[in-house]
Design an enzyme around this catalytic site. Sequence first.
Site, short mmCIF file in Angstrom:
data_model
loop_
_atom_site.label_atom_id
_atom_site.label_comp_id
_atom_site.label_asym_id
_atom_site.label_seq_id
_atom_site.Cartn_x
_atom_site.Cartn_y
_atom_site.Cartn_z
CG ASP A 100 -4.77 5.05 -3.13
OD1 ASP A 100 -4.36 6.23 -3.18
OD2 ASP A 100 -4.24 4.18 -2.40
CB THR A 125 2.48 -0.32 -0.57
OG1 THR A 125 2.31 -1.23 -1.66
CG2 THR A 125 3.96 -0.02 -0.39
#
Length: 253
Positions: A100, A125
């Site tokens: 990512d 997260t």
Amino acid sequence: MTPDVVVDIGNTRLKWGRCLGGAVTELASLAGDRPDEWDAQLAKWELGAPLNWAVASVQPEWQQQFTRWAESRGDRVAAIAHAHVPVPTDVTERERVGIDRLLNALAALVRVPAGWPLIVIGVGTAVTVDYVDPAGVFRGGAILPGPWMMAHALHEFTAKLPLVEPQPFDPDRPIGRNTREAIELGIQSAVFGAADTLVWNMSQLSDLKPVLFVTGGGADLLRGVGFTADLEGAVYDPLLTLDGVRLAAESVT
């Protein structure tokens, strides 16, 4: 391939991006292990089969479950790997960099003129802060616990602290007047303080002012805050990672 839907499988959610006209136009955040939710989202978007999916993942089990579900519909699933992301790197272990982070860099690079340094903050997260130099090379960055991870840790590893929902950073609130406010302020200050320090340090790596991108499910927690570094501009875009998946997929034949 040209995807109909791109997917970013994170550690807590699946994010879908519907692609139309060479852009990600709609976002859906779904549970990672709920095919019934996935079916419902397809119905909401009025999408049938077969579809072309492009998937990037940091959660292998959910990726396998999602792929089985999509292929059972007769869909085509392209898994986006590190080799598919056309961003050069100067790191010691490219394959261990969260994909990512590379996808964010890819999507950011196409939005600014060549030769400008970039800093990309991802708030999910975990919080990631990464630097792309003026030559377009991903140089690495920093990782720290995200706001929801901090909130759950304070709740789960203490006897009495409540579970709070992280709130946007508020520079006008210097103290928390009760436990909940104190936790909210502590999390806000930890995330913004770390991000601000890292952005400042990275901004010193080039004589050019960097362009800052902020993305992720918690991007709004940092929207409108004043970073101390001298920046060329700041872009807040929760679709940045998904746009990176789209661009990587379109580069794969």
